[in-house]
Design a protein around this motif. Structure first.
Motif, PDB file in Angstrom:
ATOM      1  N   GLY A   1       0.789  -1.303   0.074  1.00 26.60           N
ATOM      2  CA  GLY A   1      -0.063  -0.249   0.159  1.00 26.60           C
ATOM      3  C   GLY A   1       0.883   1.209  -0.187  1.00 26.60           C
ATOM      4  N   ALA A   2       2.090   1.264   0.137  1.00 29.55           N
ATOM      5  CA  ALA A   2       3.007   2.290   0.288  1.00 29.55           C
ATOM      6  C   ALA A   2       3.161   3.053  -1.064  1.00 29.55           C
ATOM      7  CB  ALA A   2       4.449   2.142   0.685  1.00 29.55           C
ATOM      8  N   ARG A   3       2.856   4.136  -1.103  1.00 28.07           N
ATOM      9  CA  ARG A   3       2.996   4.891  -2.835  1.00 28.07           C
ATOM     10  C   ARG A   3       4.574   5.049  -3.089  1.00 28.07           C
ATOM     11  NH1 ARG A   3       2.333  10.937  -4.367  1.00 28.07           N
ATOM     12  NH2 ARG A   3       3.099  11.362  -2.143  1.00 28.07           N
ATOM     13  N   VAL A   4       4.775   4.181  -4.205  1.00 30.76           N
ATOM     14  CA  VAL A   4       5.968   4.266  -4.983  1.00 30.76           C
ATOM     15  C   VAL A   4       5.967   4.836  -6.393  1.00 30.76           C
ATOM     16  CG1 VAL A   4       6.376   2.089  -3.398  1.00 30.76           C
ATOM     17  CG2 VAL A   4       5.585   1.882  -5.807  1.00 30.76           C
ATOM     18  N   CYS A   5       7.110   5.307  -6.594  1.00 32.32           N
ATOM     19  CA  CYS A   5       7.331   5.739  -7.958  1.00 32.32           C
ATOM     20  C   CYS A   5       8.463   5.033  -8.398  1.00 32.32           C
ATOM     21  CB  CYS A   5       7.863   7.196  -7.845  1.00 32.32           C
ATOM     22  SG  CYS A   5       6.553   8.320  -7.256  1.00 32.32           S
ATOM     23  N   SER A   6       8.365   4.691  -9.778  1.00 27.81           N
ATOM     24  CA  SER A   6       9.625   4.146 -10.531  1.00 27.81           C
ATOM     25  C   SER A   6       9.202   4.305 -12.020  1.00 27.81           C
ATOM     26  CB  SER A   6       9.186   2.379 -10.014  1.00 27.81           C
ATOM     27  OG  SER A   6      10.369   1.585 -10.986  1.00 27.81           O
ATOM     28  N   ILE A   7      10.476   4.328 -12.481  1.00 31.44           N
ATOM     29  CA  ILE A   7      10.542   4.625 -14.011  1.00 31.44           C
ATOM     30  C   ILE A   7      11.678   3.630 -14.674  1.00 31.44           C
ATOM     31  CG2 ILE A   7      11.049   6.191 -15.876  1.00 31.44           C
ATOM     32  CD1 ILE A   7      10.382   8.412 -13.969  1.00 31.44           C
ATOM     33  N   SER A   8      11.095   2.610 -15.493  1.00 35.41           N
ATOM     34  CA  SER A   8      12.179   1.898 -16.226  1.00 35.41           C
ATOM     35  C   SER A   8      13.092   2.672 -17.250  1.00 35.41           C
ATOM     36  CB  SER A   8      11.413   1.041 -17.063  1.00 35.41           C
ATOM     37  OG  SER A   8      10.762   1.260 -18.176  1.00 35.41           O
ATOM     38  N   GLY A   9      14.015   1.982 -17.589  1.00 36.54           N
ATOM     39  CA  GLY A   9      15.019   2.542 -18.365  1.00 36.54           C
ATOM     40  C   GLY A   9      14.543   2.739 -19.737  1.00 36.54           C
ATOM     41  N   THR A  10      13.384   1.884 -20.061  1.00 40.96           N
ATOM     42  CA  THR A  10      12.384   2.100 -21.674  1.00 40.96           C
ATOM     43  C   THR A  10      11.808   3.186 -21.391  1.00 40.96           C
ATOM     44  OG1 THR A  10      12.767  -0.195 -21.939  1.00 40.96           O
ATOM     45  CG2 THR A  10      10.929   0.890 -22.918  1.00 40.96           C
ATOM     46  N   GLN A  11      11.020   3.365 -20.295  1.00 35.93           N
ATOM     47  CA  GLN A  11      10.312   4.774 -20.173  1.00 35.93           C
ATOM     48  C   GLN A  11      11.288   5.808 -20.261  1.00 35.93           C
ATOM     49  OE1 GLN A  11       8.523   3.016 -16.347  1.00 35.93           O
ATOM     50  NE2 GLN A  11       6.502   3.939 -17.285  1.00 35.93           N
ATOM     51  N   VAL A  12      12.264   5.954 -19.418  1.00 33.13           N
ATOM     52  CA  VAL A  12      13.119   7.113 -19.504  1.00 33.13           C
ATOM     53  C   VAL A  12      13.393   7.568 -21.095  1.00 33.13           C
ATOM     54  CG1 VAL A  12      15.740   7.929 -19.134  1.00 33.13           C
ATOM     55  CG2 VAL A  12      14.394   6.699 -17.138  1.00 33.13           C
ATOM     56  N   ARG A  13      13.957   6.516 -21.745  1.00 39.42           N
ATOM     57  CA  ARG A  13      14.279   6.787 -23.017  1.00 39.42           C
ATOM     58  C   ARG A  13      12.887   6.941 -24.086  1.00 39.42           C
ATOM     59  NH1 ARG A  13      16.815   2.074 -21.821  1.00 39.42           N
ATOM     60  NH2 ARG A  13      15.645   0.831 -23.014  1.00 39.42           N
ATOM     61  N   GLU A  14      11.977   6.375 -23.807  1.00 41.18           N
ATOM     62  CA  GLU A  14      10.965   6.543 -25.096  1.00 41.18           C
ATOM     63  C   GLU A  14       9.858   7.657 -24.486  1.00 41.18           C
ATOM     64  OE1 GLU A  14       9.081   2.477 -25.765  1.00 41.18           O
ATOM     65  OE2 GLU A  14      11.067   1.996 -26.504  1.00 41.18           O
ATOM     66  N   GLU A  15       9.556   7.818 -23.325  1.00 42.01           N
ATOM     67  CA  GLU A  15       8.503   8.621 -22.664  1.00 42.01           C
ATOM     68  C   GLU A  15       9.102  10.032 -22.096  1.00 42.01           C
ATOM     69  OE1 GLU A  15       6.011   6.673 -19.770  1.00 42.01           O
ATOM     70  OE2 GLU A  15       5.927   4.743 -21.219  1.00 42.01           O
ATOM     71  N   TYR A  16      10.385   9.918 -21.928  1.00 42.31           N
ATOM     72  CA  TYR A  16      10.836  11.244 -21.537  1.00 42.31           C
ATOM     73  C   TYR A  16      11.822  11.787 -22.420  1.00 42.31           C
ATOM     74  CZ  TYR A  16       8.574  10.505 -16.711  1.00 42.31           C
ATOM     75  OH  TYR A  16       7.598  10.178 -15.944  1.00 42.31           O
ATOM     76  N   LEU A  17      13.094  11.051 -22.627  1.00 42.63           N
ATOM     77  CA  LEU A  17      14.061  11.740 -23.368  1.00 42.63           C
ATOM     78  C   LEU A  17      13.570  12.053 -24.855  1.00 42.63           C
ATOM     79  CD1 LEU A  17      16.911   9.966 -21.930  1.00 42.63           C
ATOM     80  CD2 LEU A  17      16.237  12.070 -21.368  1.00 42.63           C
ATOM     81  N   ALA A  18      13.100  11.113 -25.405  1.00 42.71           N
ATOM     82  CA  ALA A  18      12.663  11.200 -27.050  1.00 42.71           C
ATOM     83  C   ALA A  18      11.809  12.095 -27.006  1.00 42.71           C
ATOM     84  CB  ALA A  18      12.242   9.609 -27.292  1.00 42.71           C
ATOM     85  N   LYS A  19      10.744  12.350 -26.163  1.00 48.62           N
ATOM     86  CA  LYS A  19       9.640  13.168 -26.219  1.00 48.62           C
ATOM     87  C   LYS A  19       9.982  14.614 -25.742  1.00 48.62           C
ATOM     88  CE  LYS A  19       6.247   9.739 -26.400  1.00 48.62           C
ATOM     89  NZ  LYS A  19       5.102   9.102 -25.698  1.00 48.62           N
ATOM     90  N   GLY A  20      11.161  14.643 -25.110  1.00 45.20           N
ATOM     91  CA  GLY A  20      11.720  16.139 -24.722  1.00 45.20           C
ATOM     92  C   GLY A  20      10.857  16.577 -23.323  1.00 45.20           C
ATOM     93  N   VAL A  21      10.270  15.398 -22.430  1.00 46.01           N
ATOM     94  CA  VAL A  21       9.744  15.689 -21.315  1.00 46.01           C
ATOM     95  C   VAL A  21      10.667  15.771 -20.202  1.00 46.01           C
ATOM     96  CG1 VAL A  21       8.094  14.498 -19.650  1.00 46.01           C
ATOM     97  CG2 VAL A  21       7.621  14.457 -22.311  1.00 46.01           C
ATOM     98  N   LYS A  22      10.530  16.335 -19.318  1.00 52.95           N
ATOM     99  CA  LYS A  22      11.511  16.595 -18.227  1.00 52.95           C
ATOM    100  C   LYS A  22      11.382  15.471 -17.083  1.00 52.95           C
ATOM    101  CE  LYS A  22      12.572  19.512 -14.319  1.00 52.95           C
ATOM    102  NZ  LYS A  22      12.324  20.914 -13.539  1.00 52.95           N
ATOM    103  N   LEU A  23      12.489  14.840 -16.848  1.00 55.94           N
ATOM    104  CA  LEU A  23      12.530  13.896 -15.773  1.00 55.94           C
ATOM    105  C   LEU A  23      12.290  14.319 -14.379  1.00 55.94           C
ATOM    106  CD1 LEU A  23      15.723  12.126 -17.252  1.00 55.94           C
ATOM    107  CD2 LEU A  23      13.589  10.821 -17.175  1.00 55.94           C
ATOM    108  N   PRO A  24      11.620  13.715 -13.606  1.00 51.75           N
ATOM    109  CA  PRO A  24      10.974  13.849 -12.443  1.00 51.75           C
ATOM    110  C   PRO A  24      12.232  14.152 -11.392  1.00 51.75           C
ATOM    111  CG  PRO A  24      10.120  11.988 -12.862  1.00 51.75           C
ATOM    112  CD  PRO A  24      11.181  12.249 -14.121  1.00 51.75           C
ATOM    113  N   GLU A  25      12.340  15.209 -10.635  1.00 57.94           N
ATOM    114  CA  GLU A  25      13.669  15.361  -9.668  1.00 57.94           C
ATOM    115  C   GLU A  25      13.775  14.389  -8.809  1.00 57.94           C
ATOM    116  OE1 GLU A  25      14.167  19.319  -7.987  1.00 57.94           O
ATOM    117  OE2 GLU A  25      13.387  20.557  -9.752  1.00 57.94           O
TER     118      GLU A  25
END
Length: 82
Positions: A37-61
């Motif tokens: 039930g803990a609120r966790v955040c996680s981003i896979s390497g694929t997500q970093v590349r495809e959903e953030y870097l490739a689209k110019g979306v800022k990575l979360p701090e």
């Protein structure tokens, strides 16, 4: 392979599980040690590349320092085929 050749290469690997960010506690923990039930955040390497870097979306701090995110973004734009 690192474990198999540890003595030969002079490096002892340290094994650990995936780390996730516990948003309510502002800290990281191994995924297997997180309370249900803990609120966790996680981003896979694929997500970093495809959903953030490739689209110019800022990575979360919570994921990386802003300076590192900027370098990653610049290197992605400079990579061939981008």
């Amino acid at each position: 392979m690192a474990t198999k050749y540890a003595a030969e290469i002079g490096v002892e690997p340290i094994e650990f599980e995936e780390l996730v960010y516990l948003a309510d506690e502002d800290r990281y923990e191994e995924a297997g040690r997180v309370a249900p039930g803990a609120r966790v955040c996680s981003i896979s390497g694929t997500q970093v590349r495809e959903e953030y870097l490739a689209k110019g979306v800022k990575l979360p701090e919570w994921f990386t320092r802003p300076e590192v995110a900027e370098i990653l973004q610049r290197s992605t734009k400079a990579a061939p085929g981008r």
